[in-house]
Design an enzyme around this catalytic site. Structure first.
Site, PDB file in Angstrom:
ATOM      1  N   VAL A 156       0.814  -1.230   0.000  1.00 54.18           N
ATOM      2  CA  VAL A 156       0.000   0.000   0.000  1.00 54.18           C
ATOM      3  C   VAL A 156       0.842   1.273   0.000  1.00 54.18           C
ATOM      4  O   VAL A 156       0.316   2.368  -0.226  1.00 54.18           O
ATOM      5  CB  VAL A 156      -0.982   0.031   1.195  1.00 54.18           C
ATOM      6  CG1 VAL A 156      -1.996  -1.086   1.096  1.00 54.18           C
ATOM      7  CG2 VAL A 156      -0.241   0.011   2.534  1.00 54.18           C
TER       8      VAL A 156
ATOM      9  N   TYR B 295       1.634   5.274  15.876  1.00 54.98           N
ATOM     10  CA  TYR B 295       0.347   4.632  15.576  1.00 54.98           C
ATOM     11  C   TYR B 295      -0.797   5.628  15.797  1.00 54.98           C
ATOM     12  O   TYR B 295      -1.673   5.790  14.937  1.00 54.98           O
ATOM     13  CB  TYR B 295       0.175   3.392  16.456  1.00 54.98           C
ATOM     14  CG  TYR B 295      -1.011   2.547  16.089  1.00 54.98           C
ATOM     15  CD1 TYR B 295      -0.998   1.747  14.950  1.00 54.98           C
ATOM     16  CD2 TYR B 295      -2.165   2.532  16.878  1.00 54.98           C
ATOM     17  CE1 TYR B 295      -2.097   0.962  14.606  1.00 54.98           C
ATOM     18  CE2 TYR B 295      -3.256   1.764  16.548  1.00 54.98           C
ATOM     19  CZ  TYR B 295      -3.218   0.972  15.409  1.00 54.98           C
ATOM     20  OH  TYR B 295      -4.309   0.202  15.071  1.00 54.98           O
TER      21      TYR B 295
ATOM     22  N   LYS C 142      -3.278   7.010  12.817  1.00 60.74           N
ATOM     23  CA  LYS C 142      -4.707   6.672  12.822  1.00 60.74           C
ATOM     24  C   LYS C 142      -5.583   7.915  12.982  1.00 60.74           C
ATOM     25  O   LYS C 142      -6.696   7.967  12.447  1.00 60.74           O
ATOM     26  CB  LYS C 142      -4.994   5.630  13.905  1.00 60.74           C
ATOM     27  CG  LYS C 142      -4.381   4.255  13.614  1.00 60.74           C
ATOM     28  CD  LYS C 142      -4.915   3.670  12.305  1.00 60.74           C
ATOM     29  CE  LYS C 142      -4.510   2.214  12.127  1.00 60.74           C
ATOM     30  NZ  LYS C 142      -5.081   1.619  10.903  1.00 60.74           N
TER      31      LYS C 142
ATOM     32  N   THR D 259      -6.390 -10.851  16.426  1.00 55.74           N
ATOM     33  CA  THR D 259      -5.846 -11.101  15.081  1.00 55.74           C
ATOM     34  C   THR D 259      -4.354 -11.416  15.239  1.00 55.74           C
ATOM     35  O   THR D 259      -3.807 -11.295  16.341  1.00 55.74           O
ATOM     36  CB  THR D 259      -5.963  -9.836  14.198  1.00 55.74           C
ATOM     37  OG1 THR D 259      -5.108  -8.823  14.772  1.00 55.74           O
ATOM     38  CG2 THR D 259      -7.382  -9.305  14.115  1.00 55.74           C
TER      39      THR D 259
HETATM   40  N1  LIG Z   1      -6.042  -6.032  15.874  1.00 52.52           N
HETATM   41  C1  LIG Z   1      -6.288  -4.944  16.605  1.00 52.52           C
HETATM   42  O1  LIG Z   1      -6.313  -4.999  17.852  1.00 52.52           O
HETATM   43  C2  LIG Z   1      -6.582  -3.620  15.935  1.00 52.52           C
HETATM   44  C3  LIG Z   1      -7.100  -2.576  16.704  1.00 52.52           C
HETATM   45  C4  LIG Z   1      -7.368  -1.349  16.115  1.00 52.52           C
HETATM   46  C5  LIG Z   1      -7.111  -1.171  14.757  1.00 52.52           C
HETATM   47  N2  LIG Z   1      -6.598  -2.190  14.040  1.00 52.52           N
HETATM   48  C6  LIG Z   1      -6.307  -1.934  12.621  1.00 52.52           C
HETATM   49  O2  LIG Z   1      -6.991  -2.869  11.817  1.00 52.52           O
HETATM   50  C7  LIG Z   1      -6.234  -3.116  10.638  1.00 52.52           C
HETATM   51  C8  LIG Z   1      -6.004  -4.614  10.469  1.00 52.52           C
HETATM   52  O3  LIG Z   1      -5.344  -5.061  11.629  1.00 52.52           O
HETATM   53  P1  LIG Z   1      -5.135  -6.617  11.941  1.00 52.52           P
HETATM   54  O4  LIG Z   1      -5.182  -6.749  13.416  1.00 52.52           O
HETATM   55  O5  LIG Z   1      -5.999  -7.452  11.089  1.00 52.52           O
HETATM   56  O6  LIG Z   1      -3.603  -6.747  11.479  1.00 52.52           O
HETATM   57  P2  LIG Z   1      -2.780  -8.060  11.014  1.00 52.52           P
HETATM   58  O7  LIG Z   1      -1.342  -7.717  11.245  1.00 52.52           O
HETATM   59  O8  LIG Z   1      -3.341  -9.234  11.708  1.00 52.52           O
HETATM   60  O9  LIG Z   1      -3.069  -8.119   9.452  1.00 52.52           O
HETATM   61  C9  LIG Z   1      -2.679  -7.020   8.657  1.00 52.52           C
HETATM   62  C10 LIG Z   1      -2.667  -7.389   7.201  1.00 52.52           C
HETATM   63  O10 LIG Z   1      -2.161  -6.248   6.491  1.00 52.52           O
HETATM   64  C11 LIG Z   1      -1.127  -6.671   5.611  1.00 52.52           C
HETATM   65  N3  LIG Z   1      -0.155  -5.594   5.377  1.00 52.52           N
HETATM   66  C12 LIG Z   1       0.741  -5.075   6.251  1.00 52.52           C
HETATM   67  N4  LIG Z   1       1.497  -4.149   5.652  1.00 52.52           N
HETATM   68  C13 LIG Z   1       1.058  -4.061   4.368  1.00 52.52           C
HETATM   69  C14 LIG Z   1       1.451  -3.287   3.244  1.00 52.52           C
HETATM   70  N5  LIG Z   1       2.467  -2.421   3.297  1.00 52.52           N
HETATM   71  N6  LIG Z   1       0.757  -3.444   2.087  1.00 52.52           N
HETATM   72  C15 LIG Z   1      -0.249  -4.338   1.997  1.00 52.52           C
HETATM   73  N7  LIG Z   1      -0.652  -5.113   3.019  1.00 52.52           N
HETATM   74  C16 LIG Z   1       0.004  -4.976   4.197  1.00 52.52           C
HETATM   75  C17 LIG Z   1      -0.497  -7.870   6.310  1.00 52.52           C
HETATM   76  O11 LIG Z   1       0.234  -8.684   5.410  1.00 52.52           O
HETATM   77  C18 LIG Z   1      -1.718  -8.567   6.896  1.00 52.52           C
HETATM   78  O12 LIG Z   1      -2.321  -9.432   5.968  1.00 52.52           O
HETATM   79  C19 LIG Z   1      -4.939  -2.319  10.777  1.00 52.52           C
HETATM   80  O13 LIG Z   1      -5.063  -1.095  10.088  1.00 52.52           O
HETATM   81  C20 LIG Z   1      -4.852  -2.080  12.270  1.00 52.52           C
HETATM   82  O14 LIG Z   1      -4.099  -0.937  12.608  1.00 52.52           O
HETATM   83  C21 LIG Z   1      -6.325  -3.414  14.576  1.00 52.52           C
END
Ligand SMILES: NC(=O)c1ccc[n+]([C@@H]2O[C@H](COP(=O)([O-])OP(=O)(O)OC[C@H]3O[C@@H](n4cnc5c(N)ncnc54)[C@H](O)[C@@H]3O)[C@@H](O)[C@H]2O)c1
Length: 257
Positions: A61, A153, A157, A190
Site C-alpha cells: 500500500v 500509531y 490513525k 488477530t
Molecule cells: N487487531 C487490533 O487490535 C486492531 C485494533 C485497532 C485497529 N486495528 C487496525 O486494523 C487493521 C487490520 O489489523 P489486523 O489486526 O488485522 O492486522 P494483522 O497484522 O493481523 O493483518 C494485517 C494485514 O495487512 C497486511 N499488510 C501489512 N502491511 C502491508 C502493506 N504495506 N501493504 C499491503 N498489506 C500490508 C499484512 O500482510 C496482513 O495481511 C490495521 O489497520 C490495524 O491498525 C487493529
C-alpha cells in the site's frame, strides 16, 4: 440476497486478520472480493478457498503505482469496483522521544499514506461504477484516546480519521455517489494482537491478555468478525445516508470514564 450482492470490493490487508475475516464475510453476503496484500501467497490461498468470487493481487500500500494496478486488476477480473476497504496497517510501540525513526516512517507510509493512496487510486473508478460506492478506512480506538507509548500509531490513525472525513465531503460536494467512513476497533484478536500478547514470552501471556481485556469496559477484546460486520454495514446500502462518520467497535472504550 446477501447484503453485498452485486458489490465488488478491493480489500488491502486482505490476507489475514480483520481483512481476511472481511473477505470471508463479503463472499458469504453475495459480493466479490479482490484481496490486496504484501503477503500475496497467503492472499491467494484465501482467495482460492473462497472460490470464484474471490481473487488476489500483490499490493504494497506504500506504492501508488501498485494501488493503481490493483484497482485495474479488480475491474478487469470482476467488471467494476464499488467498495474500497483500506484495512492494511501496522502497529509498533514507541514514545515520541524514543520511537525508532524508521518505525515512525513505516506507520506514516503504511497506515496513513497507504490509505491516502488507496482513496486516490480508487475514487475515479468507484465514481465510474455508476452505482452507490463506498470507502471504509480503519482507524483505531487510539485515534480517539491517545497512548503515550504509541506515538506513531496514534498519529497515523488520527490522520486516517480526518482524511476519511475530507474524502466524504469532497465526494459529496462533487456529486459523486461515494460514501466514506471510518471504523475504530478496540483490541481485536488477530495476528497483530497475538504479536503483542506473545511479546513478553510465555509467562506474560495471561497477564497481557487480562490487561488488554480490562482496557475495554465490556471486559473483553473483540473478534475480527465483529469488525467485519460493521464494515459490511458501512459498505452496503443499509447505510445509504451515512458518510464521514466514525463507528467504534471497541466495547465502549472510547466513552469510558
Ligand atoms: N487487531 C487490533 O487490535 C486492531 C485494533 C485497532 C485497529 N486495528 C487496525 O486494523 C487493521 C487490520 O489489523 P489486523 O489486526 O488485522 O492486522 P494483522 O497484522 O493481523 O493483518 C494485517 C494485514 O495487512 C497486511 N499488510 C501489512 N502491511 C502491508 C502493506 N504495506 N501493504 C499491503 N498489506 C500490508 C499484512 O500482510 C496482513 O495481511 C490495521 O489497520 C490495524 O491498525 C487493529
Amino acid at each position: 440476497m446477501g447484503r453485498m450482492a452485486g458489490k465488488v470490493a478491493l480489500i488491502s490487508g486482505g490476507a489475514e486478520g480483520i481483512g481476511g475475516a472481511l473477505a470471508r464475510m463479503i463472499v458469504a453476503e453475495g459480493g466479490s472480493v479482490m484481496l490486496g496484500d504484501i503477503q500475496p501467497d497467503k492472499a491467494k490461498a484465501l482467495a482460492t478457498e473462497l472460490g470464484a468470487n474471490a481473487d488476489a493481487v500483490a499490493l504494497d500500500v506504500r506504492d501508488l503505482v501498485q494501488w493503481e494496478a490493483a484497482v485495474a486488476s479488480t475491474v478487469k477480473r470482476f467488471g467494476k469496483l464499488t467498495t474500497l476497504c483500506n484495512i492494511a496497517g501496522i502497529s509498533e510501540p514507541g514514545n515520541t522521544v524514543d520511537v525508532d525513526l524508521d518505525s515512525w516512517q513505516r506507520h506514516i507510509d503504511i497506515n496513513l499514506n497507504g490509505t491516502f493512496f488507496g482513496c486516490r487510486a480508487a475514487i475515479p473508478v468507484l465514481a465510474a461504477a455508476g452505482e452507490p460506492a463506498t470507502i471504509v478506512n480503519v482507524g483505531s480506538m487510539l485515534a480517539h484516546r491517545a497512548s503515550g507509548n504509541m506515538a506513531a500509531y496514534c498519529a497515523s490513525k488520527a490522520g486516517v480519521t480526518h482524511l476519511t472525513k475530507s474524502v466524504a465531503l469532497d465526494c459529496a460536494a462533487r456529486g459523486l455517489n461515494i460514501r466514506a467512513n471510518t471504523v475504530h476497533p478496540g483490541a481485536i484478536r488477530t495476528p497483530m494482537y497475538e504479536r503483542y500478547v506473545n511479546a513478553g514470552g510465555p509467562d506474560m501471556i495471561d497477564q497481557i491478555e487480562a490487561t488488554m481485556a480490562s482496557a475495554h469496559p465490556m471486559g473483553r477484546v473483540g473478534t475480527p468478525e465483529e469488525v467485519a460486520n460493521a464494515i459490511i454495514f458501512l459498505s452496503c446500502d443499509d447505510s445509504s445516508f451515512t458518510s464521514g462518520t466514525d463507528l467504534n467497535i471497541d466495547g465502549a472504550s472510547a466513552i469510558r470514564d
